[in-house]
Design an enzyme around this catalytic site. Structure first.
Site, short mmCIF file in Angstrom:
data_model
loop_
_atom_site.label_atom_id
_atom_site.label_comp_id
_atom_site.label_asym_id
_atom_site.label_seq_id
_atom_site.Cartn_x
_atom_site.Cartn_y
_atom_site.Cartn_z
N ASN A 1 -1.89 0.84 6.87
CA ASN A 1 -1.44 -0.41 7.49
C ASN A 1 -0.64 -1.30 6.54
O ASN A 1 -0.60 -2.51 6.68
CB ASN A 1 -2.61 -1.14 8.14
CG ASN A 1 -3.69 -1.50 7.13
OD1 ASN A 1 -3.53 -1.26 5.93
ND2 ASN A 1 -4.76 -2.10 7.58
N TYR B 1 -12.32 -2.46 -3.26
CA TYR B 1 -12.84 -2.33 -1.90
C TYR B 1 -14.37 -2.27 -1.86
O TYR B 1 -14.95 -1.72 -0.91
CB TYR B 1 -12.22 -1.11 -1.21
CG TYR B 1 -10.82 -1.36 -0.70
CD1 TYR B 1 -10.54 -2.38 0.21
CD2 TYR B 1 -9.76 -0.55 -1.10
CE1 TYR B 1 -9.26 -2.60 0.69
CE2 TYR B 1 -8.46 -0.76 -0.62
CZ TYR B 1 -8.22 -1.79 0.28
OH TYR B 1 -6.95 -2.01 0.76
N HIS C 1 -2.22 -5.22 1.95
CA HIS C 1 -3.52 -5.86 1.79
C HIS C 1 -3.28 -7.33 1.48
O HIS C 1 -2.36 -7.66 0.74
CB HIS C 1 -4.30 -5.23 0.63
CG HIS C 1 -5.48 -6.07 0.20
ND1 HIS C 1 -6.71 -5.98 0.83
CD2 HIS C 1 -5.61 -7.05 -0.75
CE1 HIS C 1 -7.54 -6.86 0.27
NE2 HIS C 1 -6.90 -7.52 -0.69
N GLU D 1 -10.25 -10.72 -6.56
CA GLU D 1 -9.26 -9.65 -6.52
C GLU D 1 -8.13 -9.88 -7.53
O GLU D 1 -7.67 -8.93 -8.16
CB GLU D 1 -8.66 -9.55 -5.10
CG GLU D 1 -9.69 -9.04 -4.08
CD GLU D 1 -9.22 -9.13 -2.64
OE1 GLU D 1 -10.03 -8.82 -1.75
OE2 GLU D 1 -8.05 -9.50 -2.40
N LYS E 1 0.82 -1.22 0.00
CA LYS E 1 0.00 0.00 0.00
C LYS E 1 0.85 1.27 0.00
O LYS E 1 2.06 1.23 0.29
CB LYS E 1 -0.92 -0.04 1.22
CG LYS E 1 -2.03 -1.10 1.14
CD LYS E 1 -2.80 -1.11 2.45
CE LYS E 1 -4.14 -1.79 2.35
NZ LYS E 1 -4.87 -1.70 3.64
P1 IDP Z 1 -8.06 -5.91 6.26
O1 IDP Z 1 -7.21 -5.11 5.32
O2 IDP Z 1 -7.31 -6.34 7.49
O3 IDP Z 1 -8.77 -7.06 5.59
P2 IDP Z 1 -10.63 -4.54 6.24
O4 IDP Z 1 -11.57 -4.50 7.39
O5 IDP Z 1 -10.97 -5.39 5.06
O6 IDP Z 1 -9.18 -4.93 6.83
O7 IDP Z 1 -10.44 -3.03 5.76
C1 IDP Z 1 -9.80 -2.73 4.54
C2 IDP Z 1 -8.85 -1.59 4.75
O8 IDP Z 1 -9.58 -0.40 5.10
C3 IDP Z 1 -7.88 -1.75 5.92
O9 IDP Z 1 -6.75 -2.54 5.60
C4 IDP Z 1 -7.51 -0.32 6.22
O10 IDP Z 1 -6.56 0.21 5.28
C5 IDP Z 1 -8.84 0.38 6.02
N1 IDP Z 1 -9.62 0.46 7.28
C6 IDP Z 1 -10.28 -0.55 7.90
N2 IDP Z 1 -10.89 -0.13 9.02
C7 IDP Z 1 -10.63 1.20 9.11
C8 IDP Z 1 -10.99 2.22 10.06
O11 IDP Z 1 -11.69 1.98 11.06
N3 IDP Z 1 -10.50 3.48 9.80
C9 IDP Z 1 -9.73 3.78 8.72
N4 IDP Z 1 -9.39 2.86 7.81
C10 IDP Z 1 -9.81 1.57 7.99
MG MG Z 2 -10.24 -7.05 4.09
#
Ligand code: IDP
Ligand code: MG
Length: 139
Positions: A112, A49, A115, A126, A9
């Site tokens: 973070n 997404y 992905h 995907e 990312k």
């Molecule tokens: P994941 O990447 O661990 O599967 P997901 O819940 O699928 O997590 O969320 C996708 C992406 O959206 C996350 O990796 C992060 O970059 C972003 N994200 C998820 N939850 C939040 C939040 O509460 N605030 C801001 N960004 C978030």
């Molecule tokens: Mg996810």
């Protein structure tokens, strides 16, 4: 053998830590079978997404993921999907287990670093967003 999609990312691309991240996956025996660098546009980000459409963080997530190029990789290995998720750690770097990519490199819950697909069904969906079949190698 299972395949999964990984994205490196923007926060990682901007900090020049791509090699360190790829290394974590390769160290666990995962094999790169496809790789490309691309700057996702809004439409592609929204497709990737789509399950998060309507959530409070969706617009910020689309802005973030389109803020720089990303690197898309298909990794192959035994239980690749679960192995990758374990190697990444929890979504929020604060909650991620020590030694995971997100605990060691993640900035915050949005920034973070990586992905990884969360199920075989989503991995299949995907992978075809980012790669044509002939771009995925068998070796
Ligand atoms: P994941 O990447 O661990 O599967 P997901 O819940 O699928 O997590 O969320 C996708 C992406 O959206 C996350 O990796 C992060 O970059 C972003 N994200 C998820 N939850 C939040 C939040 O509460 N605030 C801001 N960004 C978030
Ligand atoms: Mg996810």
């Amino acid at each position: 053998m299972e395949k999964s999609l990984v994205l490196i990312k923007p926060d990682a691309i901007k900090r020049n830590i791509t090699g360190a991240i790829i290394n974590r996956f390769e160290q666990r025996g995962l094999k790169i079978v496809a790789l490309r660098m691309l700057h996702m546009d809004e439409a592609l980000a929204k497709r990737h997404y789509a399950v998060h459409q309507g959530k409070p963080f969706f617009d910020g997530l689309v802005k973030y993921i389109t803020s720089s190029p990303t690197i898309a990789i298909v990794f192959e290995g035994n239980n690749a999907i679960e192995l990758i998720r374990k190697t990444m750690g929890a979504t929020d770097p604060v909650k991620a287990e020590k030694g995971t990519i997100r605990a060691d490199f993640g900035v915050d819950i949005q920034n973070n670093t990586v992905h990884g697909s969360d199920s075989p069904e989503n991995a299949a969906k995907e992978i075809i967003i980012f790669f044509a079949e002939k771009e995925i190698f068998n070796y």
